[in-house]
Design a protein around this motif. Structure first.
Motif, mmCIF file in Angstrom:
data_model
loop_
_atom_site.group_PDB
_atom_site.id
_atom_site.type_symbol
_atom_site.label_atom_id
_atom_site.label_comp_id
_atom_site.label_asym_id
_atom_site.label_seq_id
_atom_site.Cartn_x
_atom_site.Cartn_y
_atom_site.Cartn_z
ATOM 1 N N TRP A 146 18.610 -67.364 -21.645
ATOM 2 C CA TRP A 146 17.975 -66.573 -20.592
ATOM 3 C C TRP A 146 18.050 -65.105 -20.992
ATOM 4 O O TRP A 146 19.047 -64.677 -21.590
ATOM 5 C CB TRP A 146 18.734 -66.716 -19.267
ATOM 6 C CG TRP A 146 18.746 -68.076 -18.640
ATOM 7 C CD1 TRP A 146 17.879 -68.543 -17.694
ATOM 8 C CD2 TRP A 146 19.697 -69.138 -18.846
ATOM 9 N NE1 TRP A 146 18.229 -69.822 -17.306
ATOM 10 C CE2 TRP A 146 19.338 -70.207 -17.998
ATOM 11 C CE3 TRP A 146 20.818 -69.303 -19.667
ATOM 12 C CZ2 TRP A 146 20.058 -71.405 -17.949
ATOM 13 C CZ3 TRP A 146 21.527 -70.495 -19.617
ATOM 14 C CH2 TRP A 146 21.146 -71.532 -18.770
ATOM 15 N N ILE A 148 16.510 -60.923 -19.651
ATOM 16 C CA ILE A 148 15.648 -60.133 -18.757
ATOM 17 C C ILE A 148 14.418 -59.608 -19.507
ATOM 18 O O ILE A 148 13.478 -59.141 -18.899
ATOM 19 C CB ILE A 148 16.426 -58.963 -18.114
ATOM 20 C CG1 ILE A 148 16.906 -57.946 -19.171
ATOM 21 C CG2 ILE A 148 17.625 -59.477 -17.332
ATOM 22 C CD1 ILE A 148 17.435 -56.657 -18.558
ATOM 23 N N PHE A 185 19.513 -61.531 -12.523
ATOM 24 C CA PHE A 185 19.913 -60.174 -12.916
ATOM 25 C C PHE A 185 20.024 -59.283 -11.684
ATOM 26 O O PHE A 185 19.268 -59.427 -10.723
ATOM 27 C CB PHE A 185 18.846 -59.601 -13.869
ATOM 28 C CG PHE A 185 19.188 -58.251 -14.437
ATOM 29 C CD1 PHE A 185 20.233 -58.115 -15.343
ATOM 30 C CD2 PHE A 185 18.462 -57.113 -14.070
ATOM 31 C CE1 PHE A 185 20.553 -56.861 -15.881
ATOM 32 C CE2 PHE A 185 18.777 -55.865 -14.608
ATOM 33 C CZ PHE A 185 19.828 -55.744 -15.516
ATOM 34 N N TRP A 231 28.252 -67.186 -22.512
ATOM 35 C CA TRP A 231 27.717 -65.898 -22.032
ATOM 36 C C TRP A 231 27.717 -64.879 -23.164
ATOM 37 O O TRP A 231 28.771 -64.497 -23.672
ATOM 38 C CB TRP A 231 28.567 -65.378 -20.869
ATOM 39 C CG TRP A 231 28.142 -64.026 -20.369
ATOM 40 C CD1 TRP A 231 28.571 -62.818 -20.836
ATOM 41 C CD2 TRP A 231 27.212 -63.740 -19.315
ATOM 42 N NE1 TRP A 231 27.954 -61.796 -20.141
ATOM 43 C CE2 TRP A 231 27.123 -62.331 -19.198
ATOM 44 C CE3 TRP A 231 26.436 -64.524 -18.461
ATOM 45 C CZ2 TRP A 231 26.301 -61.697 -18.267
ATOM 46 C CZ3 TRP A 231 25.624 -63.901 -17.528
ATOM 47 C CH2 TRP A 231 25.546 -62.502 -17.441
ATOM 48 N N THR A 235 27.691 -56.495 -20.662
ATOM 49 C CA THR A 235 28.901 -56.293 -19.879
ATOM 50 C C THR A 235 28.524 -55.743 -18.507
ATOM 51 O O THR A 235 27.789 -54.767 -18.403
ATOM 52 C CB THR A 235 29.825 -55.302 -20.609
ATOM 53 O OG1 THR A 235 30.170 -55.865 -21.869
ATOM 54 C CG2 THR A 235 31.087 -55.030 -19.818
ATOM 55 N N ASP A 423 29.324 -55.429 -35.672
ATOM 56 C CA ASP A 423 29.733 -56.122 -34.454
ATOM 57 C C ASP A 423 29.266 -57.568 -34.377
ATOM 58 O O ASP A 423 30.067 -58.487 -34.166
ATOM 59 C CB ASP A 423 29.156 -55.362 -33.253
ATOM 60 C CG ASP A 423 30.264 -54.699 -32.466
ATOM 61 O OD1 ASP A 423 31.407 -54.700 -32.958
ATOM 62 O OD2 ASP A 423 29.985 -54.189 -31.374
HETATM 63 N N1 LIG Z 1 29.434 -57.935 -30.821
HETATM 64 C C1 LIG Z 1 30.692 -57.862 -30.556
HETATM 65 O O1 LIG Z 1 31.488 -57.576 -31.416
HETATM 66 C C2 LIG Z 1 31.186 -58.173 -29.183
HETATM 67 C C3 LIG Z 1 32.557 -58.302 -28.991
HETATM 68 C C4 LIG Z 1 33.041 -58.611 -27.730
HETATM 69 C C5 LIG Z 1 32.164 -58.781 -26.683
HETATM 70 N N2 LIG Z 1 30.841 -58.615 -26.877
HETATM 71 C C6 LIG Z 1 29.981 -58.747 -25.704
HETATM 72 O O2 LIG Z 1 28.957 -59.664 -25.964
HETATM 73 C C7 LIG Z 1 27.841 -59.322 -25.158
HETATM 74 C C8 LIG Z 1 26.591 -59.304 -26.029
HETATM 75 O O3 LIG Z 1 26.653 -58.268 -26.972
HETATM 76 P P1 LIG Z 1 25.326 -57.853 -27.754
HETATM 77 O O4 LIG Z 1 25.729 -56.880 -28.794
HETATM 78 O O5 LIG Z 1 24.570 -59.069 -28.132
HETATM 79 O O6 LIG Z 1 24.533 -57.080 -26.605
HETATM 80 P P2 LIG Z 1 22.944 -56.932 -26.448
HETATM 81 O O7 LIG Z 1 22.758 -55.807 -25.499
HETATM 82 O O8 LIG Z 1 22.267 -56.890 -27.758
HETATM 83 O O9 LIG Z 1 22.516 -58.304 -25.761
HETATM 84 C C9 LIG Z 1 22.773 -58.591 -24.430
HETATM 85 C C10 LIG Z 1 21.517 -59.191 -23.823
HETATM 86 O O10 LIG Z 1 21.836 -59.623 -22.506
HETATM 87 C C11 LIG Z 1 20.678 -59.412 -21.718
HETATM 88 N N3 LIG Z 1 21.103 -59.487 -20.330
HETATM 89 C C12 LIG Z 1 21.762 -58.566 -19.588
HETATM 90 N N4 LIG Z 1 22.031 -59.061 -18.365
HETATM 91 C C13 LIG Z 1 21.537 -60.327 -18.338
HETATM 92 C C14 LIG Z 1 21.533 -61.338 -17.373
HETATM 93 N N5 LIG Z 1 22.072 -61.155 -16.174
HETATM 94 N N6 LIG Z 1 20.975 -62.530 -17.696
HETATM 95 C C15 LIG Z 1 20.419 -62.728 -18.923
HETATM 96 N N7 LIG Z 1 20.399 -61.787 -19.880
HETATM 97 C C16 LIG Z 1 20.948 -60.596 -19.587
HETATM 98 C C17 LIG Z 1 20.141 -58.085 -22.200
HETATM 99 O O11 LIG Z 1 18.798 -57.959 -21.865
HETATM 100 C C18 LIG Z 1 20.375 -58.205 -23.698
HETATM 101 O O12 LIG Z 1 19.243 -58.729 -24.365
HETATM 102 C C19 LIG Z 1 28.152 -57.975 -24.520
HETATM 103 O O13 LIG Z 1 28.622 -58.175 -23.205
HETATM 104 C C20 LIG Z 1 29.259 -57.463 -25.375
HETATM 105 O O14 LIG Z 1 30.122 -56.562 -24.689
HETATM 106 C C21 LIG Z 1 30.319 -58.321 -28.109
#
Ligand SMILES: NC(=O)c1ccc[n+]([C@@H]2O[C@H](COP(=O)([O-])OP(=O)(O)OC[C@H]3O[C@@H](n4cnc5c(N)ncnc54)[C@H](O)[C@@H]3O)[C@@H](O)[C@H]2O)c1
Length: 504
Positions: A146, A148, A185, A231, A235, A423
């Motif tokens: 899923w 947004i 969302f 998930w 964040t 990351d």
């Molecule tokens: N990459 C890392 O090292 C790392 C480490 C720990 C935690 N995280 C966590 O993993 C998550 C993903 O990181 P990322 O780098 O892929 O971020 P990103 O911003 O690239 O991807 C997150 C995606 O989630 C979508 N989104 C937001 N709210 C949503 C919802 N309610 N329903 C569906 N989609 C939704 C956004 O549109 C975005 O495309 C983040 O929360 C981040 O803090 C990442």
């Protein structure tokens, strides 16, 4: 413990069998004391049960080493459902596809490359983990998600800019066939982004019902035998548990009333658990850490785990801090700062989302160093974590740590760590391992009925534990816990590292 009404305080605890109890008191102190007593009792019972089980599995190991009868085989397809198809999710799916095609190696994945020692050091038996326990194969994985935004996974991966175009083009067919379902969302929870691909509904319960329908549809259309939700979305803003989070009943009532304290991630977790699907939380959101979700997972015997993938800076922290404690070196300050420029960095630029991340990152040191046991070494630490959004770096984060330690007679020293990491490259193998291990847990009654999968702490910055139990953060204790859990499941001898027998 929580306050039900003015002057009414509820002790709230889980017994050794994972059943939840509540008792009413007129003062907070009485309720807290009762809760501590009952929690300690439950931990004691659980610990002696574990010890008994460990003894049985060691004895069992002497006669046979095939206790797999209680683990259902990994037959058929495993459906992976991902809220949030951003940098981490696309790097994970593209990576799995590249490995399937033989274009790259699954580096960083314990399930794919890790081995597990069996028996004595002299026996030379160290099979691969994936040969030791029955895990789903990479070819059995099918995906949905899923988001947004409306981008399919290929477009989202191009946009994330983590993987090179050549590699992405080699797996384009698979990636572009994965189109995001409409998300649940609430912009108030992620203030820095907004998108069009969002469900509309009467209230949060109605939105949960729509997600449940998505899950049922995917189960059918993909032909998956089993499903996992992980998930990988943004964040969310920091929230604390409220009365609405205290039971499944109050959660459902609050969702029906569209209570704002129910975060979107909770709506996904609720929908997933109601459909009998295990849920892993890769972000630092509160999501699963509320009594209602634990109750749901326990009652329905569905594995859950979280939270916040342990990838870069915290990985280093949970390696270095145990070394200081092992050598009784003192710590006066730890300053961690990061620059990163991906969408995650942008989201974390909002103070509400940053606070959620900060809480998750700060916890590890305190639990590893145990200042109450070593007040003169760790009783006065200045610990600071900063994240700065800096677009030019994209997904390539730079994390600096300045660590002020002190040694013999209190003489100060400094350590500097500068980790130029990527990351999502660090996160993708964690996603893969969690998917495969949660699926293993779901096929194993002994693990399934625990609800919380503490043996997967290895992968998280803020590991979930039974209520009232402090988490293990030391990476090597976590790894030992994980491998001993696998040995235990297979009836193999647990490895304690005692080793006296080599000198008999
Ligand atoms: N990459 C890392 O090292 C790392 C480490 C720990 C935690 N995280 C966590 O993993 C998550 C993903 O990181 P990322 O780098 O892929 O971020 P990103 O911003 O690239 O991807 C997150 C995606 O989630 C979508 N989104 C937001 N709210 C949503 C919802 N309610 N329903 C569906 N989609 C939704 C956004 O549109 C975005 O495309 C983040 O929360 C981040 O803090 C990442």
């Amino acid at each position: 413990m929580y306050q039900k009404r003015p002057g009414i305080f509820m002790a709230d605890w889980w017994d050794a069998n994972g059943r939840r109890h509540r008792k009413q008191f007129s003062t907070a102190q009485e309720a807290r004391q009762h809760e501590h007593r009952e929690t300690a009792l439950a931990h004691g019972k659980r610990a002696s049960r574990e010890l008994k089980l460990a003894r049985t599995s060691s004895t069992h190991a002497k006669t046979e080493e095939t206790g797999t009868s209680t683990i259902a085989p990994a037959k058929g397809k495993l459906g992976v459902m991902i809220p949030g198809m951003g940098a981490v999710a696309t790097t994970f799916v593209a990576g799995v596809e590249a490995v399937r095609k033989g274009l790259a190696a699954p580096i960083g994945s314990l399930t794919q490359m890790g081995t597990i020692r069996l028996g004595k050091r002299t026996e030379g038996r160290s099979p691969k983990i994936k040969e030791f326990v029955p895990l789903a194969g990479l070819n059995d994985l099918v995906f949905t998600g899923w988001d947004i935004f409306e981008d399919d996974m290929y477009a989202a991966a191009r946009n994330a800019g983590v993987l090179e175009r050549d590699l992405l083009d080699n797996v384009k067919d698979r990636l572009s066939s994965i189109k995001p379902l409409k998300a649940v969302f609430d912009h108030n929870y992620v203030k820095k982004i907004d998108g069009p691909n969002v469900k509309k509904g009467k209230n949060r319960l109605d939105l949960a019902e729509q997600l449940r329908q998505d899950i049922r549809d995917f189960r059918k259309s993909s032909g998956a035998d089993r499903l996992i939700t992980i998930w990988c979305a943004s964040t969310e803003s920091f929230i604390e548990p409220t009365a609405a989070h205290q039971s499944v009943k109050s959660l459902e009532k609050a969702m029906k009333e569209n209570d704002e304290s129910i975060a979107p991630s909770m709506v996904y977790a609720y929908a997933s658990l109601m459909e009998g699907v295990p849920f892993a939380n890769g972000a630092p959101n509160l999501t699963l850490d509320i009594p209602a979700m634990i109750e749901l997972a326990n009652e329905r015997e569905i594995p859950i785990c979280g939270k916040d993938f342990k990838t870069g800076q915290t990985l280093m922290k949970t390696v270095l801090a145990p070394a200081f404690k092992a050598r009784l070196l003192g710590l006066s300050g730890w300053y961690s700062t990061n620059i990163l420029g991906n969408r995650d960095g942008e989201v974390l630029d909002d103070p509400g989302s940053f606070k959620t991340k900060e809480e998750s990152k700060l916890g590890a040191l305190e639990h590893i160093l145990q200042p109450s046991l070593y007040p003169e070494l760790y009783g006065n630490i200045f610990h600071k974590v900063r994240i700065n959004y800096y677009p030019p770096r994209g997904d390539n984060k730079e994390g600096w740590d300045n660590i002020d330690i002190f040694g013999w007679l209190g003489y100060p020293m400094q350590i500097k760590v500068d980790f130029l990491c990527r990351d999502s490259i660090l996160a993708a193998p964690i996603v893969l391992d969690l998917v495969l291990f949660l699926d293993l847990a779901q096929r194993t009654p002994e693990l399934r009925r625990l609800g919380i999968q503490e043996w997967l702490s290895f992968y998280f910055k803020s590991p979930m534990t039974a209520p009232g139990l402090y988490p293990e953060h030391d990476l090597f204790i976590q790894l030992m816990k994980l491998k001993n859990t696998l040995r235990h499941l297979k009836g193999a001898e647990l490895i304690t590292h005692l080793g006296l027998e080599y000198y008999d």
